[in-house]
Design a protein around this motif. Sequence first.
Motif, PDB file in Angstrom:
ATOM      1  N   LYS A   1      -8.732  -1.245  -0.718  1.00  5.39           N
ATOM      2  CA  LYS A   1      -7.376  -0.698  -0.867  1.00  5.39           C
ATOM      3  C   LYS A   1      -7.414   0.827  -0.948  1.00  5.39           C
ATOM      4  O   LYS A   1      -6.560   1.514  -0.371  1.00  5.39           O
ATOM      5  CB  LYS A   1      -6.699  -1.281  -2.107  1.00  5.39           C
TER       6      LYS A   1
ATOM      7  N   PHE B   1       0.832  -1.200   0.000  1.00  2.00           N
ATOM      8  CA  PHE B   1       0.000   0.000   0.000  1.00  2.00           C
ATOM      9  C   PHE B   1       0.871   1.257   0.000  1.00  2.00           C
ATOM     10  O   PHE B   1       1.934   1.295   0.617  1.00  2.00           O
ATOM     11  CB  PHE B   1      -0.915   0.006   1.227  1.00  2.00           C
TER      12      PHE B   1
ATOM     13  N   GLU C   1      -5.412   3.265   1.591  1.00  2.00           N
ATOM     14  CA  GLU C   1      -4.396   4.193   1.081  1.00  2.00           C
ATOM     15  C   GLU C   1      -4.776   5.646   1.361  1.00  2.00           C
ATOM     16  O   GLU C   1      -3.883   6.494   1.544  1.00  2.00           O
ATOM     17  CB  GLU C   1      -4.162   3.955  -0.409  1.00  2.00           C
TER      18      GLU C   1
END
Length: 394
Positions: free
Chosen positions: A286, A237, A290
């Motif tokens: 994700k 990430f 992030e």
Amino acid sequence: MQRSLENVRVLDFTRVLAGPYCTMLLADMGAEVIKIERPGAGDDTRHFGPFQNGESGYFVYLNRGKKSMALDLKNPHAITAIKELVKESDVVVENFRPGVMKKLGLDYESLKELNPSIIYTSISGFGQYGPYSQRPAYDLVAQAMGGMTSITGHPDDPPTRSGASLGDMSAALYAVYGIMVALFHRERTGEGQLIDVAMTDSIFALLENNVMRYTVDRIVPERIGSRHPISSPFDIFQAQDGHVVIAVANESLFEKLAEVMNQPELIKDKRFCLDSLRTKNETELKAIIETWLSGYTVAEAVEMISKGGIPCSPILTIRDVCEDEHTKAREMLIQVDHPMAGKMKIPGNPVKLSQTPAIIKEASPILGEHTGQVLKDVLKWDWKRLQDLEEQEV
């Protein structure tokens, strides 16, 4: 301190990587490894960089603790010497293409007539039998033919070789495993045997659940980058100043991550409440992670996530790992003193034994350094006979 493999003598006909790494691990544990090399040239890796004072760091690392004999295997007098050494040895390791040792009269069937208890290990690209057995191979070929390359890389990029030579290294490890099992069997029965290790088999054996996904569900695994095919978040990430690895493989860890992120609502979110659902909605998850990481540096994020009990890490360069305090504490970077190269730092042995630890004291040998010593000490040949061999360019 007695070492685990003291009094085990290994005749090492290997070169480059898979074979030498196998016999290096045996030498680390106390085996006497006698490396047979070509006069004048030696193992190919003597000529691979990087170099220090003209000596190959590659060779110094892979051949530490061994003895070197320079013998011309095309000379019948050399073959005679080798067959005499086989009678006094426990293990033979070779990684020529299948058939080469038979042409030399040094195949398993020939040598077991001289020493029925000999453990004979052959490492090759495709094994000693099978439709592809005569094909040449390097690591790149083994990774491709073993299935690893097809699942390595990102979906929109070409298939990618692993950054290290997994074909060679895995074959070496399986060969050591086979030798240990064979030594244990011989201890009980007195019987030697042939060990056949293929690089492609070794790569295939490393594919773990990817094989079962095909055999059970008929799914052909594809390249998916760094993420895990069945667990999420399990990926690399983006943070403020670099990348963070986060590995969550169960509900408990995800709950902890949600707490660290101060977003407990993620736990009950229907998109993320189960591992299978998180994987299905991995792209959305994700993005959320992030966005959160964008407020922190890698160091800050790793500290917070680690304190929360979640597996995570920065992505270290080779320099970072070499300089890391944990690497040093584990003695994974050690120093050897080579007579030509001088002091050189090389990787240590990762197997930590409490009673018979690996002891790495000697660097790699000079080409042919121990030819006379081995023939004199092991075979009891006199100096006149050794001089005759030199004159005959053996």
